[in-house]
Design a protein around this motif. Structure first.
Motif, PDB file in Angstrom:
ATOM      1  N   UNK A   1     -40.005  78.758  41.747  1.00 39.01           N
ATOM      2  CA  UNK A   1     -39.142  79.283  40.677  1.00 39.01           C
ATOM      3  C   UNK A   1     -38.585  78.128  39.851  1.00 39.01           C
ATOM      4  N   UNK A   2     -38.101  77.084  40.531  1.00 37.91           N
ATOM      5  CA  UNK A   2     -37.544  75.934  39.824  1.00 37.91           C
ATOM      6  C   UNK A   2     -38.633  75.142  39.099  1.00 37.91           C
ATOM      7  N   UNK A   3     -39.830  75.112  39.683  1.00 38.66           N
ATOM      8  CA  UNK A   3     -40.946  74.442  39.008  1.00 38.66           C
ATOM      9  C   UNK A   3     -41.327  75.195  37.733  1.00 38.66           C
ATOM     10  N   UNK A   4     -41.349  76.533  37.802  1.00 43.06           N
ATOM     11  CA  UNK A   4     -41.622  77.339  36.606  1.00 43.06           C
ATOM     12  C   UNK A   4     -40.587  77.064  35.518  1.00 43.06           C
ATOM     13  N   UNK A   5     -39.326  77.023  35.917  1.00 45.16           N
ATOM     14  CA  UNK A   5     -38.255  76.772  34.949  1.00 45.16           C
ATOM     15  C   UNK A   5     -38.435  75.397  34.305  1.00 45.16           C
ATOM     16  N   UNK A   6     -38.713  74.380  35.123  1.00 47.04           N
ATOM     17  CA  UNK A   6     -38.891  73.019  34.593  1.00 47.04           C
ATOM     18  C   UNK A   6     -40.079  72.950  33.633  1.00 47.04           C
ATOM     19  N   UNK A   7     -41.205  73.548  34.017  1.00 49.88           N
ATOM     20  CA  UNK A   7     -42.394  73.520  33.154  1.00 49.88           C
ATOM     21  C   UNK A   7     -42.143  74.255  31.838  1.00 49.88           C
ATOM     22  N   UNK A   8     -41.475  75.403  31.917  1.00 45.74           N
ATOM     23  CA  UNK A   8     -41.184  76.161  30.697  1.00 45.74           C
ATOM     24  C   UNK A   8     -40.207  75.422  29.785  1.00 45.74           C
ATOM     25  N   UNK A   9     -39.223  74.750  30.375  1.00 43.42           N
ATOM     26  CA  UNK A   9     -38.284  73.977  29.564  1.00 43.42           C
ATOM     27  C   UNK A   9     -38.990  72.812  28.856  1.00 43.42           C
TER      28      UNK A   9
ATOM     29  N   UNK B   1     -38.898  72.836  24.927  1.00 44.05           N
ATOM     30  CA  UNK B   1     -38.051  71.828  24.304  1.00 44.05           C
ATOM     31  C   UNK B   1     -38.810  70.590  23.815  1.00 44.05           C
ATOM     32  N   UNK B   2     -39.934  70.299  24.435  1.00 43.35           N
ATOM     33  CA  UNK B   2     -40.663  69.090  24.053  1.00 43.35           C
ATOM     34  C   UNK B   2     -41.941  69.432  23.287  1.00 43.35           C
ATOM     35  N   UNK B   3     -42.850  70.141  23.935  1.00 44.22           N
ATOM     36  CA  UNK B   3     -44.179  70.370  23.343  1.00 44.22           C
ATOM     37  C   UNK B   3     -44.077  71.196  22.067  1.00 44.22           C
ATOM     38  N   UNK B   4     -43.396  72.348  22.131  1.00 49.22           N
ATOM     39  CA  UNK B   4     -43.303  73.205  20.946  1.00 49.22           C
ATOM     40  C   UNK B   4     -42.537  72.533  19.809  1.00 49.22           C
TER      41      UNK B   4
ATOM     42  N   UNK C   1     -51.024  76.714  14.883  1.00 49.16           N
ATOM     43  CA  UNK C   1     -51.280  77.348  16.183  1.00 49.16           C
ATOM     44  C   UNK C   1     -52.786  77.527  16.435  1.00 49.16           C
ATOM     45  N   UNK C   2     -53.551  77.737  15.394  1.00 50.33           N
ATOM     46  CA  UNK C   2     -54.988  77.983  15.551  1.00 50.33           C
ATOM     47  C   UNK C   2     -55.703  76.775  16.163  1.00 50.33           C
ATOM     48  N   UNK C   3     -55.136  75.576  15.987  1.00 49.92           N
ATOM     49  CA  UNK C   3     -55.816  74.373  16.450  1.00 49.92           C
ATOM     50  C   UNK C   3     -55.673  74.147  17.943  1.00 49.92           C
ATOM     51  N   UNK C   4     -54.661  74.694  18.556  1.00 45.84           N
ATOM     52  CA  UNK C   4     -54.529  74.556  20.002  1.00 45.84           C
ATOM     53  C   UNK C   4     -54.114  75.876  20.611  1.00 45.84           C
ATOM     54  N   UNK C   5     -55.046  76.534  21.290  1.00 49.33           N
ATOM     55  CA  UNK C   5     -54.709  77.809  21.919  1.00 49.33           C
ATOM     56  C   UNK C   5     -53.762  77.649  23.095  1.00 49.33           C
ATOM     57  N   UNK C   6     -53.440  76.409  23.482  1.00 52.14           N
ATOM     58  CA  UNK C   6     -52.606  76.175  24.652  1.00 52.14           C
ATOM     59  C   UNK C   6     -51.122  76.115  24.316  1.00 52.14           C
ATOM     60  N   UNK C   7     -50.766  76.177  23.038  1.00 52.89           N
ATOM     61  CA  UNK C   7     -49.353  76.135  22.672  1.00 52.89           C
ATOM     62  C   UNK C   7     -48.729  77.510  22.787  1.00 52.89           C
TER      63      UNK C   7
END
Length: 197
Positions: free
Chosen positions: A166-174, A178-181, A191-197
């Motif tokens: 649960x805490x790992x999910x929270x950390x990855x989502x944050x 907060x960083x990647x997006x 968005x079309x250039x990276x389906x992973x965003x």
């Protein structure tokens, strides 16, 4: 854009992203020191070896990290973006530096997604097949363990209930939010250039 062009972009993006995932898995498997003799690890190694072998002559590893596979992942993401933009009818000549930045963001986003989905699979397997000796289950656990180990050291023992995912999910989502997006938005990455965003 007509239906044929859209279908071509879909095929290029899907097949390119699949191979990009395999290349990034090669980096991740070495990063987490996964079992090299696992059949799935062997598949990843054999699928990536033709492109990595010549690249390794130029880019050596550093501190146990397989930098050649990481560079190959960024180059593949860059080529994929160039292909998609070209198929869409855009010129990419003067935008290679921006595309390189977008490629690094796309590979980082995929890196986080691999851990996110490995965690989901690990949690499901812990419910339906705990202690499984399946090669896929072992590999998923080997990918998740380095992420979960620091959290497990901090959390108190809850009598067999492991809430560290649960805490790992929270950390990855944050990190993703907060960083990647934010990086993608700041650099104007479509968005079309990276389906992973």
């Amino acid at each position: 854009m007509n239906g044929f062009g859209t279908a071509t972009i879909y095929i290029v993006q899907t097949l390119g992203s699949l191979y990009l995932l395999i290349v990034l898995l090669r980096f991740i498997l070495q990063l987490v020191r996964a079992d090299f003799y696992n059949p799935l690890s062997q598949f990843v190694v054999k699928a990536t070896q033709p492109l990595l072998k010549p690249l390794r002559r130029i880019i050596p590893g550093f501190g146990g990290l397989d930098l050649a596979s990481l560079v190959l992942a960024v180059l593949l993401q860059l080529l994929l973006m160039v292909a998609v933009l070209t198929l869409m009818g855009y010129g990419v000549g003067g935008y290679l530096l921006q595309l390189l930045v977008w490629s690094i963001i796309g590979v980082t986003a995929l890196f986080l997604k691999v851990f996110f989905f490995a965690l989901i699979v690990s949690v499901i397997l812990s419910w339906v097949a705990p202690g499984s000796y399946n090669p896929a289950a072992q590999l998923v656990n080997q990918i998740c363990d380095p992420l979960l180990a620091p959290i497990r050291r901090i959390l108190p023992n809850l009598g067999g209930l492991d809430i560290s995912p649960i805490f790992a999910f929270i950390a990855l989502n944050l990190i993703d939010m907060l960083v990647i997006n934010n990086l993608a938005a700041m650099t104007g990455m479509p968005k079309i250039l990276s389906p992973f965003l």
